[in-house]
Motif scaffolding. Structure first.
Motif, PDB file in Angstrom:
ATOM      1  N   CYS A 141       8.551  -2.458  -0.303  1.00  0.00           N
ATOM      2  CA  CYS A 141       9.032  -1.801  -0.039  1.00  0.00           C
ATOM      3  C   CYS A 141      11.352  -2.179   0.314  1.00  0.00           C
ATOM      4  CB  CYS A 141       8.722  -0.589   1.101  1.00  0.00           C
ATOM      5  SG  CYS A 141       8.840   0.841   0.966  1.00  0.00           S
ATOM      6  N   GLN A 294      14.292   1.823  -5.175  1.00  0.00           N
ATOM      7  CA  GLN A 294      12.764   1.160  -5.495  1.00  0.00           C
ATOM      8  C   GLN A 294      13.805   1.019  -6.415  1.00  0.00           C
ATOM      9  OE1 GLN A 294      11.636  -0.070  -3.058  1.00  0.00           O
ATOM     10  NE2 GLN A 294      11.325   1.139  -1.402  1.00  0.00           N
ATOM     11  N   GLY A 331      12.042   3.899   2.949  1.00  0.00           N
ATOM     12  CA  GLY A 331      10.985   4.074   2.770  1.00  0.00           C
ATOM     13  C   GLY A 331       9.852   5.279   3.233  1.00  0.00           C
ATOM     14  N   GLN A 332       9.309   4.651   4.014  1.00  0.00           N
ATOM     15  CA  GLN A 332       8.488   5.399   5.382  1.00  0.00           C
ATOM     16  C   GLN A 332       9.073   4.967   6.630  1.00  0.00           C
ATOM     17  OE1 GLN A 332       4.832   2.259   4.927  1.00  0.00           O
ATOM     18  NE2 GLN A 332       6.317   1.131   4.086  1.00  0.00           N
ATOM     19  N   ARG A 584       6.729   7.622  -8.017  1.00  0.00           N
ATOM     20  CA  ARG A 584       6.029   8.635  -6.823  1.00  0.00           C
ATOM     21  C   ARG A 584       6.063  10.052  -7.482  1.00  0.00           C
ATOM     22  NH1 ARG A 584       7.327   4.423  -4.059  1.00  0.00           N
ATOM     23  NH2 ARG A 584       6.130   3.666  -2.934  1.00  0.00           N
ATOM     24  N   HIS A 590       2.052   8.417  -1.598  1.00  0.00           N
ATOM     25  CA  HIS A 590       1.109   6.540  -1.475  1.00  0.00           C
ATOM     26  C   HIS A 590      -0.480   7.402  -1.654  1.00  0.00           C
ATOM     27  CE1 HIS A 590       4.543   4.429   1.627  1.00  0.00           C
ATOM     28  NE2 HIS A 590       4.627   5.182  -0.007  1.00  0.00           N
TER      29      HIS A 590
HETATM   30 MO   LIG Z   1       7.787   2.114   0.496  1.00  0.00          MO
END
Ligand SMILES: [Mo]
Ligand SMILES: Nc1nc2c(c(=O)[nH]1)N[C@H]1C(S)=C(S)[C@@H](COP(=O)(O)OP(=O)(O)OC[C@H]3O[C@@H](n4cnc5c(=O)[nH]c(N)nc54)[C@H](O)[C@@H]3O)O[C@H]1N2
Ligand SMILES: Nc1nc2c(c(=O)[nH]1)N[C@H]1C(S)=C(S)[C@@H](COP(=O)(O)OP(=O)(O)OC[C@H]3O[C@@H](n4cnc5c(=O)[nH]c(N)nc54)[C@H](O)[C@@H]3O)O[C@H]1N2
Ligand code: SF4
Length: 874
Positions: A141, A294, A331-332, A584, A590
């Motif tokens: 990521c 990404q 991202g997270q 995504r 996810h």
């Molecule tokens: Mo990610």
């Protein structure tokens, strides 16, 4: 023990907490009525979102159910007590280390870990076991951004703030689908644009919802970003934009330019006019922010691409000042916290470096640990190779699902199945990874646990519990600390996350003495329970940005331009002529273990698909809504064909979300090669070489069911619907007797049947006391039906369930666009056609669409755009 639908009784509470999904890190206010009812709202006082929230955040209340939760520790599938499970992990880890050394064990963790979880995992592995074999899914990521930052700045420091995207005159989004992946930040950018006319450029081989509000979409050749930013660097220099006041703060200009001169305009795949417009706009706008994600990081030359971007900002001095700078979107929810706390196999905590003996000694001294890892551990892809080869013999996976999300996923799943000892901590028992575990530990999930996370702009926020732990579930940090204690290690006796956080802030003070920029020691005495969102470093706006006046963390204090010899991905071969892009969709997170539970999040896109250009589809003989079989040297997948000119010929796109639980043949990482960036170790997840051909379906079917069904056919995909489930099915041969087959599938005899053999149609319904329990529509062609209408009939009195669409008096709303207010495509098109709703605002007024979370506004704008073009053409 697996959770059943149940309400959990406890005290009524309202807390301010942080959304568990993307790196925007929105604050939410969560209220629990004490009887199992939960409501979620955007927190008006959180600086990241000021009350805004996206569809995934808005649907959180529907996903905190206890249904399907793992409630107790399991060994070999049998329920055991915590002591037995933790003893076994400690024993197997200790035995393996004694026999084969510290590098024969590993932890694989997650950017969704809380900072406190991360801290404990790192302390255990690097400080006490003495191996750096701890890596995180952030390797898939953020690793290229981390490596690029460290090469250019001497540290992994994000220079800017979200506010810079609002203050900029030009926002360049490269390899980022911000509208779908960071919706609230996208809304902030769009609001600023409405106010001050910000120009927006999107660089993406594919047209995305993010392009809708942009001034320019650059559909560059896949992987050509290094060339594009090299060309920009030369253009900037040739037009005299080397910042003379900033030049003393940087080095490497000449070498970077020499390397960049090798890039050619033709390499980008862009039209000369588009390229010129980009170069001119970037060069001519001082306040420019380049946001990347990404499409840049997940590449076999991702680190170079990051540096090609950073080079342009360093050359022009457009960094660390209001409204300008490079901006890596995380991202997270805690990808950034993981970087700060040293979650990657090649870092120590607080931006300290594993290769630096003074840093190692300081951390070891602070921890009073017997050892300290002396070199980097294995990075994710290599870690799973080591598992496959038997070099790693005991592995503990927490809060991630690598059997689905690592490249060459089939191979990863096989390696895990063959591993001597595998422990998994998850909130569910049925994930593709959890199913392979010898020991499975139930974790408390979002809303049940406490800790901190850091968002993309370095803002630390609290996650707070407002629900009791279900069954015997316990937090991840506690599980790790208990195993450490059982292995005989000292220093793991915290009573809660507040104590862990305090220890971490004290370590950061030590790191600061060693020159690290990560210093949160000012929070040591903070009231953890009431900690307000706080950005590090603290202080005035200018102090919250880095490098505006130089002060890089390199030995000479200067920022480094890195020479980038840009290259394109290897050419595809005649056997695998397509380059598959993956990523995504708007409403799923996810592997869908949480978002998959909320029916409204499956309404937008409920099945794995292949977005493919009509010309490619025509030459492969793929009709609309048929199924495509996609193959790479590593595996295969069956995906629904979605014809679209939003992707370029030769470059189809498929989303990453489906699993063995939801669509066993829809797992795209089965196709992706384990090709990694040599500097960062991040896999190239966006460019798998694949072949595509029609899946030879003899029949297709669509079903709705009250109960969860387990189909036995070559293709199936299921998703939640309001009253039960949606299923798409297909097979290569029709069964001898359809009545028997559907009876076996539904576990009961159909009550109504309709058959039109001449047209190859079979329809069956299952009712109980007149109420619809299920229905299936089988055809030799892809099934065209009003799907959401049918799901809406479940559990209701259905007069004509097999008609497949509403009566003439009830117009079919069509596929869902606005999932909050359940507004369908057909409803929107009708409203546009009758001329009452020519704008997003008017659609909102007329239908409610887009008025709640706003995640669908880019799609509404695109529909209006297309509609007005059609009108103009007519
Ligand atoms: Mo990610
Ligand atoms: N809805 C939703 N939001 C999420 C997540 C989720 O699962 N669902 N996950 C979160 C996480 S962990 C992450 S990392 C982020 C990811 O956020 P993003 O990076 O924005 O999302 P992706 O869809 O992975 O990829 C972004 C874009 O890169 C493009 N791309 C592919 N190849 C290239 C290329 O060669 N050059 C360029 N310039 N672009 C290319 C793709 O077409 C895609 O549109 O999203 C976060 N937010
Ligand atoms: N082809 C392709 N592959 C990709 C990507 C791509 O763009 N394309 N993107 C990559 C990226 S950027 C990312 S970030 C990864 C994400 O990939 P993963 O991290 O593997 O995916 P998740 O579904 O987020 O997995 C999280 C797991 O943690 C569990 N869980 C939820 N809450 C808790 C908790 O509190 N504690 C514990 N212990 N478990 C919990 C969930 O049930 C789930 O099983 O995928 C990567 N893979
Ligand atoms: S943008 Fe959406 S998913 Fe991301 S943190 Fe905010 S509410 Fe959560």
């Amino acid at each position: 023990m697996i959770g059943q639908a149940s309400t959990r009784t406890h005290l009524e509470t309202t807390v301010r907490t942080t959304c568990p999904y993307c790196g925007v890190g929105c604050g939410v206010v969560a209220a629990s009525d004490g009887k199992g009812g939960v409501t979620i709202m955007g927190d008006p006082d959180h600086p990241a979102n000021r009350g805004r929230i996206c569809i995934k955040g808005a649907a959180l209340a529907e996903t905190v159910t206890t249904t399907g939760r793992l409630m107790a520790p399991l060994i070999g599938g049998a329920e055991v007590g915590w002591s037995q499970a933790l003893d076994l992990i400690a024993e197997r880890f200790a035995q393996t280390i004694a026999r084969h050394g510290p590098d024969s064990v590993a932890l694989y963790v997650s950017g969704q870990f809380l900072t406190e979880d991360y801290y404990v995992a790192n302390k255990l592995m690097k400080g006490f076991i003495g191996s750096a074999n701890i890596d995180t899914n952030s390797r898939l990521c953020m690793a290229s951004s981390v490596a690029g930052h460290r090469r250019a700045f001497g540290s992994d420091t994000v220079p800017g703030q979200y506010e810079d995207l609002e203050l900029a005159d030009l926002v360049v989004l490269v390899g980022s689908n911000l509208a779908w992946c960071h919706p609230v930040l996208h809304q902030r950018v769009m609001a600023a644009r409405a106010e001050r006319g910000t120009k927006i450029i999107v660089i993406d081989p594919r047209w995305t919802a993010t392009c809708e509000g942009a001034d320019l979409h650059l559909p560059l050749a896949p992987g050509a970003d290094g060339h594009l930013f090299n060309l920009l660097l030369c253009h900037l220099y040739d037009h005299g934009l080397l910042a003379s006041d900033f030049a003393p703060h940087v080095t490497g200009v000449d070498a970077a330019l020499t390397a960049a001169r090798a890039s050619r305009a033709g390499d980008t795949g862009l039209s000369p006019a588009d390229l010129e417009r980009f170069l001119t706009l970037w060069a001519g706008t001082e306040k420019v922010v380049t946001v990347y994600s990404q499409g840049i990081n997940q590449s076999e030359s991702g680190t170079d691409k990051v540096n090609a971007i950073l080079n342009c900002h360093l050359l022009t001095g457009r960094i660390g000042r209001l409204g300008m700078g490079p901006f890596s979107m995380t991202g997270q929810p805690n990808a950034m916290g993981g970087r700060e706390v040293g979650g990657l196999a090649n870092m120590l905590a607080c931006h300290l470096e594993i290769e630096n003996p003074a840093h190692r000694a300081a951390v070891q001294g602070f921890w009073a640990s017997p050892v300290i890892a002396e070199r980097s551990g294995l990075k994710a892809v290599d870690m799973f190779r080591a598992v496959e080869e038997g070099r790693i013999k005991a592995l503990w996976i927490l809060h991630t699902n690598p059997a689905v999300t690592l490249p060459e996923a089939d191979r990863v799943a096989r390696a895990l199945a063959a591993c001597d000892f595998l422990a998994v901590s998850d909130i569910r028992a049925d994930t593709d990874t959890a199913r392979l575990a010898h020991v499975l530990l139930p974790a408390t999930g979002w809303g049940e646990k406490d800790g901190t996370v850091t968002n993309s702009e370095r803002m630390i926020s609290r996650q707070r519990a407002f629900l009791p732990a279900p069954g015997q579930a316990r937090p991840d940090w506690w599980q790790l600390a208990e195993v450490a204690r059982r292995m005989g290690f000292q220093g793991f006796d915290w009573t809660g996350p507040a104590e862990i956080f305090r220890e971490y802030t004290r370590l950061s003070a030590l790191a600061a003495e060693l020159g690290s920029d990560f210093d949160i020691s000012g929070l040591t005495d903070a009231d953890y329970d009431h900690l307000e969102p706080v950005t590090w470093p603290h202080g005035r706006a200018s102090a919250r940005r880095f490098f505006g006046d130089g002060g890089f963390h390199t030995p000479d204090g200067r920022g480094r331009l890195v020479p980038v010899v840009a290259r394109l991905p290897d050419a595809t071969t005649p056997d695998y002529p397509f380059r598959l892009n993956t990523g995504r969709i708007r409403d799923q997170w996810h592997t869908m273990t949480r978002t998959g539970i909320a029916p409204r999040l499956s309404q937008h896109l409920g099945e794995p698909f292949l977005e493919i250009h009509p010309a490619d589809a025509a030459c492969r003989g793929l009709g609309p809504a048929t199924l495509a079989e996609v193959t790479s040297p590593h595996g295969s997948a069956i995906l629904r064909v979605l014809l679209s000119d939003r992707v370029a010929p030769g470059h189809p796109f498929a989303p990453m979300h489906w699993t063995a639980q939801t669509a066993p043949t829809g797992r795209v990482d089965a196709l992706v090669p384990a090709l990694t960036d040599p500097v960062s170790g991040q896999p190239a997840s966006k460019s798998a070489a694949v072949s595509i051909r029609p899946f030879p379906a003899a029949w297709y079917a669509f079903a709705v069911a009250r109960n969860d069904l387990n189909p036995a056919c070559e293709y199936w995909a299921k998703s939640r619907a309001a009253g039960g489930w949606h299923l798409e099915l297909a097979g290569m041969a029709a069964p001898a007797d359809w009545t028997d087959w559907v009876g076996a599938l539904f576990g009961t005899e159909p009550t109504v049947a309709l058959s039109d053999r001449a047209r190859g149609l079979q329809r069956f319904a299952f009712t109980e006391n007149g109420l619809l329990q299920g229905a299936i529509f089988i055809s030799t062609e892809p099934v065209l039906l009003a799907r959401s209408y049918l799901a809406g009939l479940l559990g209701k009195l259905a007069e004509r369930p097999l008609a497949g669409r509403p009566g003439i008096d009830q117009p079919d709303p069509g596929p869902t666009i606005c999932a909050c207010l359940n507004v369908g495509l057909n409803t929107i098109l009708r409203s546009l056609a009758d001329g009452t709703s020519p704008s997003v605002r008017a659609l909102g007024k007329a239908l409610g669409a887009g008025t709640n979370c706003g995640s669908c506004r880019p799609e509404l704008a695109a529909l209006i755009h297309r509609h007005s073009h059609r009108e103009a053409a007519e």
